[in-house]
Design an enzyme around this catalytic site. Structure first.
Site, short mmCIF file in Angstrom:
data_model
loop_
_atom_site.label_atom_id
_atom_site.label_comp_id
_atom_site.label_asym_id
_atom_site.label_seq_id
_atom_site.Cartn_x
_atom_site.Cartn_y
_atom_site.Cartn_z
N THR B 10 36.33 33.01 23.99
CA THR B 10 35.00 32.86 24.56
C THR B 10 34.99 31.99 25.81
O THR B 10 34.49 32.41 26.87
CB THR B 10 34.06 32.24 23.51
OG1 THR B 10 34.15 33.02 22.32
CG2 THR B 10 32.62 32.24 23.99
N LYS B 94 39.25 19.61 22.08
CA LYS B 94 38.97 18.24 21.61
C LYS B 94 39.99 17.75 20.60
O LYS B 94 40.31 16.57 20.55
CB LYS B 94 37.56 18.16 21.03
CG LYS B 94 37.34 19.04 19.82
CD LYS B 94 35.94 19.63 19.79
CE LYS B 94 35.88 20.81 20.71
NZ LYS B 94 34.74 21.70 20.56
N GLY B 123 30.22 19.91 25.47
CA GLY B 123 30.08 21.21 26.11
C GLY B 123 29.69 21.08 27.57
O GLY B 123 30.40 20.47 28.36
N ILE B 125 27.37 19.32 28.90
CA ILE B 125 26.88 18.00 29.29
C ILE B 125 27.97 17.26 30.06
O ILE B 125 29.11 17.19 29.61
CB ILE B 125 26.50 17.17 28.04
CG1 ILE B 125 25.29 17.81 27.34
CG2 ILE B 125 26.21 15.72 28.40
CD1 ILE B 125 24.94 17.18 26.00
N GLY B 176 27.57 33.56 16.01
CA GLY B 176 28.75 33.06 16.71
C GLY B 176 28.73 31.56 16.93
O GLY B 176 29.57 31.02 17.64
N GLU B 179 32.25 29.03 12.91
CA GLU B 179 33.47 29.77 12.63
C GLU B 179 33.44 30.34 11.20
O GLU B 179 32.66 29.88 10.36
CB GLU B 179 34.69 28.83 12.71
CG GLU B 179 34.74 27.96 13.93
CD GLU B 179 35.47 28.61 15.08
OE1 GLU B 179 36.33 29.47 14.82
OE2 GLU B 179 35.17 28.28 16.23
N LYS B 194 35.39 14.17 18.91
CA LYS B 194 34.59 13.86 20.11
C LYS B 194 34.27 12.38 20.19
O LYS B 194 34.25 11.79 21.29
CB LYS B 194 33.31 14.69 20.10
CG LYS B 194 33.56 16.20 20.28
CD LYS B 194 32.30 17.00 19.94
CE LYS B 194 32.46 18.48 20.26
NZ LYS B 194 31.31 19.26 19.76
N GLY B 292 29.21 26.77 23.62
CA GLY B 292 28.84 28.06 24.19
C GLY B 292 29.70 28.39 25.39
O GLY B 292 30.23 27.52 26.07
#
Lengths: 394, 394
Positions: B10, B94, B123, B125, B176, B179, B194, B292
């Site tokens: 993705t 990560k 993500g 940010i 999606g 997982e 994180k 995403g």
């Protein structure tokens, strides 16, 4: 790197404090304050104060002028003189940036120096740099948020305590959050400057502050309004928002009603909450200290460190031609007035509940224009826009 | 600038999309994808796919390796090989960054290249860059927030719809967001990685992921729990938080209860909300798309553009020695269990309301340790911490 600070009010003193207290390992420890320019009557107060700007301009060891005077003049003239003398300029002055951003940028480019203004919008929030970084990749078509901490403090305190606007304004003034003349904060002019600067960058255009931009502040809000909003499960915030669509953009500053579970409703005290929407980054918002001595000085220091490290900000020519169009923004509005609104809003669905009226699906341009007429007859009129999720039932 | 992408899931496809669709004026238009490395069985699928990593490493025109494989191996080995071959590395992974950040940084320094990992936390940010920028001026003593979008989506949907954990997890998997094996998202391991990366940077130290760090996820939450929280005007979020005080730090991941008017309660869907507290900047938080395709790819592109423009990130040696101490964090907790808790919590003020218990003023270490014992007898036990403003009455 040597700097000269123009003005030594709250923010100027914050810059001095951060530099003087800098831990040894930080880049801030390598910045020296060579001069602080103040008005002649204050020049004797401290040994490094001077009222002689020419001396600063002609000192080749001064790399950067830090302008924290506020207001249009003498800030504008002194910034231009600094750029012409080949000195970088860093400023926290939103009024002068909103009006002369392009002029300053052109002058900086001509003299091969930089003009940075992170602290002019959002105080300590790293707003300008992140907006510019998003634009390296994305188109940004929306700027929105709570851009003024003083008005947010007033609305938040009124909501928490039920106190009157006048009492909370007085408290804000005692705390140093609001000026003796609070107009810039409560009538939307401060937000106008910040939204102009943000939208200029976002759309690579020039938006002049002025009456064509829709502004309605919180001067007229009452404890009864807050109580009425609470009954309806609405939280009121003073919002600035601009949306670009093709060759048009909207520009609206007005009280706005949120549900308690919406994030804007959770922005308390004197915090700011400012956001953008970009093509691939999506919605990105920042919550932080939008004003105050150290947060604003922190943002100024960020610009200074970028200059020190040669980190270039985004280059733009601000040459997009866009047309203002506030008719595309269609929302529901609550109006509180002693007037009978049936004639003025004959073309709209209206609900009434005592002095409160709900006008459905009206565009922002028409709504603000009608209010500007009605305020001639009811100078205490107040209104707020319903954010999309807020239920439109009076 | 030429890049090679390792993996074309993705996020890798998001990077391709942003580069291929780049408007002419953007820096992203000057980045070329020279190779995409995939596993041998996929190498025939597209003309620019290759399974031959050595070929990429030995191609002197490749400047940057973009690693989006995820997981520890082969990511770790391939990153090290890239750095050893004098190539910059940008990664969204990560897990591998949380474990090998210092090793990668040392290797990058040795070979005079850069190792950047903006997209590994938050993500889209711009979290790492702004944390690092704040550290140019400030000490940062607190990192906190909603670091995982999947678990936030699950909790938010359960709150909005009253549906069961299992049904909403299934929905998240269909969308999606989650997982097939959702453990990393719902048991706190993703947040752990994180928060480790963020705290490493904030405190200039090394925190290894592992059992000594307190983690409790949302696997056991039920629709009845959500209903009970709603009755008490609490909104549940899965929070990660770390606080440094002198030579100690706390590190806690646990469900946490907020009032509806608190900003965390307004973070909906799969958004992240991550924040820091610094000496002069104060509290600064970011709300955005924490995962995403395009938002994560956007963050990767930011690293690539920094490399392209030679913008250096903060240099740190990660050599601060700090001691983990979760006893300093003292809060009220709500526990739901079929067990009688009076003996286990004999030393604490207890309230009971059916299967729900409120334990007052207990430190996080003791609470998590007791839960680890109790879960042996009640495998469905659930608990949540009360954030300070939430009222402690069952």
């Amino acid at each position: 790197m040597k700097i000269a600070i123009l003005g030594h009010g709250t923010v100027g003193q914050g810059v001095s404090e951060i530099i003087n207290d800098a831990p040894a390992g930080k880049g801030t420890a390598q910045i020296d304050i060579a001069y602080v320019w103040v008005r002649p009557e204050k020049a004797h107060e401290r040994p490094y104060y001077t009222a002689n700007y020419q001396e600063i301009l002609e000192d080749p060891t001064v790399d950067v002028i830090v302008e924290v005077l506020g207001g249009l003049e003498p800030a504008r003239t002194m910034i231009l003189a600094a750029l012409e003398h080949g000195k970088h300029v860093v400023t926290a002055n939103k009024a002068v940036v909103a009006r002369y951003l392009v002029l300053f940028n052109q002058m900086a480019e001509k003299h091969r120096v930089k003009f940075y203004f992170e602290s002019s919008v959002g105080g300590g929030i790293p707003w300008i740099i992140n907006l510019e970084r998003a634009l390296r990749i994305d188109e940004v078509d929306s700027i929105h948020g709570i851009f003024n901490g003083t008005s947010n403090f007033i609305l938040d305190q009124m909501t928490k305590t039920g106190a009157s606007f006048e009492d909370v304004l007085k408290e804000a003034q005692d705390l140093g959050y609001a000026e003796a003349d609070p107009s810039a904060d409560i009538d939307g002019f401060d937000i106008e400057n910040k939204l102009c600067i943000s939208a200029d960058i976002a759309y690579n255009t020039v938006i002049e502050p002025g009456d064509q931009l829709l502004k309605f502040g919180i001067r007229n809000i009452t404890a009864a309004d807050i109580a009425f909003f609470k009954e309806h499960n609405w939280v009121v915030k003073l919002l600035g928002r601009s949306l670009r669509k093709e060759d048009t953009y909207s520009f609206i500053i007005e009280p706005t009603l949120y549900l308690p579970g919406e994030i804007e409703a959770g922005v308390h005290d004197n915090y700011n909450y400012v956001g953008l929407r970009g093509t691939t980054i999506g919605k990105l918002s920042f919550n932080g200290q939008g004003a105050g001595k150290l947060p604003t000085a922190h943002a100024l220091m960020q610009d200074l460190l970028d200059l020190q490290q040669g980190a270039n900000h985004l280059y733009q020519d601000f040459d997009q031609k866009l047309v203002l169009d506030n008719r595309r923004s269609i929302r529901n509005y609550v109006i509180r007035t002693t007037l009978d609104l049936r004639q003025s809003f004959a073309d709209y669905d209206l609900q009434q509940n005592g002095p409160y009226w709900l006008v459905a699906d009206i565009n922002a341009e028409d709504l603000h224009r009608k209010i500007a007429e009605l305020i001639q007859q009811d100078e205490h009129i107040f209104f707020a826009c319903l954010n999309r999720r807020a239920q439109a039932i009076l």
